[in-house]
Each structure stands twice: as C-alpha cells, then as structure tokens.
Design a protein around this motif. Structure first.
Motif, PDB file in Angstrom:
ATOM      1  N   TYR A 201     -30.134 170.608  45.372  1.00 30.44           N
ATOM      2  CA  TYR A 201     -30.536 171.993  45.558  1.00 30.44           C
ATOM      3  C   TYR A 201     -30.219 172.350  47.007  1.00 30.44           C
ATOM      4  CZ  TYR A 201     -33.295 170.087  41.752  1.00 30.44           C
ATOM      5  OH  TYR A 201     -33.686 169.412  40.630  1.00 30.44           O
TER       6      TYR A 201
ATOM      7  N   ASP B  30     -30.436 178.861  44.280  1.00 27.52           N
ATOM      8  CA  ASP B  30     -29.894 177.846  43.376  1.00 27.52           C
ATOM      9  C   ASP B  30     -29.730 178.427  41.977  1.00 27.52           C
ATOM     10  OD1 ASP B  30     -29.833 175.454  45.145  1.00 27.52           O
ATOM     11  OD2 ASP B  30     -31.992 175.827  45.255  1.00 27.52           O
TER      12      ASP B  30
ATOM     13  N   LEU C 128     -36.138 173.890  44.916  1.00 30.88           N
ATOM     14  CA  LEU C 128     -35.231 174.606  44.020  1.00 30.88           C
ATOM     15  C   LEU C 128     -35.586 176.085  44.167  1.00 30.88           C
ATOM     16  CD1 LEU C 128     -33.128 174.734  41.718  1.00 30.88           C
ATOM     17  CD2 LEU C 128     -35.006 174.363  40.123  1.00 30.88           C
TER      18      LEU C 128
END
Length: 195
Positions: free
Chosen positions: A181, A154, A114
C-alpha cells in the motif's frame, strides 16, 4: 509482532464510510476492529464534551477547539497502539483540517495503511443527510474540498454506484493481493494556514 493493517476510509460525513466498515466487520476472512470518531466522542467523551459545551455555551469555538484537537490526537494514538499490538483496524473519521491531517500522517506514517477514498456526489450527500436526520444539512458539503484534496489513494470507491458489500469486497481483494500500500507514504504534511 506483525503490525495490524489500518484500512483508512477517507470521506466526508454521510459518504458511506460506516456502511463499508460494517460490511468489513461482518465478513469472516479477516478480523477487523472498527474505530469511529463518532463513537470515540459520543461514547468515551460524551459527558465531558457536553459539560464543556454547556458550561461555556457562549464561547464554544475557543474552549472546544482547545479540547477537541488533543482528543483527536488521542484517537489517532489509539489507532497506532492497536496496530502495534497486531490488531487490524477500519478507521472511520473525517480529516477536515490541516492540523488533523498532519496528526494523522505523523502518527501513522510507519504503519501499514490502506488509504481508501470514499466518495459520492454533493447532491447525494445532501440527500443522505436529509434521510439520516442526525446531521446538519450541509455538513458534508462544508467538509468536501478539504477532505477530498488528496490526490493519492490505494483504492477509490464511489458509494453512489457501489453497494457497501461491493466496496468491502474491493478492499478485501486488495488485501488478498498482498501488494504494497503506497498511497499513504506519498502524502506530505500540509502547511497550516489561518482559517
């Protein structure tokens, strides 16, 4: 075994990465381990790096560069290992060279990352450096263009307008959503030039 999530906080020194990491560690919903490049060097390799810097003080750039880059590769390999072992990790580091960025990308491309941009204004970075007193004034500005050249995230967080707790909650909201992600997988290795 399901790989652990890597929450990668991309930001300059003093941008607020450690404060966000602390909030993520203090919440009870998802267990995280915090891997900081500062802790990695100042803890595990502090005496070793001090020895090198003292022994070769007249020519710090050469020997330090030769030694630091493999240690950074070890740092990223540790992140990869922990993810493989199912540990969720918050990563707090600065990718301010193409070599480091490419190492980061190459080792972690097949892991759930992420990618979170952690930003604030240059003026705020200087103010924070002065308040901290443990950073060279101007360090964050010297990293700024290289660190923030990514165009895919993200999630982007402005720590000038959001508190560390609010930033952590926004990260948790994305994790709870179970969406894929994708920002990290869209990044490409950088061509390494002469600095």
């Amino acid at each position: 075994m399901k790989p652990g999530l890597i929450v990668f906080l991309n930001g300059t020194s003093s941008s607020g990465k450690t404060s966000i990491s602390t909030e993520l560690l203090n919440q009870n919903e998802i267990s995280f381990y915090h891997l900081s490049i500062d802790d990695f060097f100042n803890g595990l390799f502090h005496d070793y790096i001090n020895f090198i810097n003292t022994k070769y003080a007249e020519d710090v750039q050469g020997p330090t560069h030769i030694i630091i880059e493999p240690l950074i590769t070890l740092f990223y390999s540790t992140i990869k290992f922990m993810s493989v072992m199912g540990t969720n990790i918050v990563v707090d580091t600065v990718n301010d060279t193409d070599e480091r960025f490419n190492t980061f990308l190459g080792l972690l491309m097949d892991h759930p990352v992420l990618l979170v941009g952690v930003t604030c204004s240059k003026e705020e970075l200087i103010r924070r450096e002065k308040l901290r007193g443990d950073r060279e004034i101007g360090l964050a500005i010297s990293q700024y263009d290289k660190v923030y050249c990514l165009n895919e995230y993200d999630l982007e967080l402005n720590t000038e307008t959001l508190s560390p707790d609010e930033c952590a909650n926004l990260i948790l909201n994305i994790i709870r959503s179970n969406r894929e992600y994708s920002a990290f997988k869209k990044l490409n290795k950088r061509s390494v030039g002469v600095s």
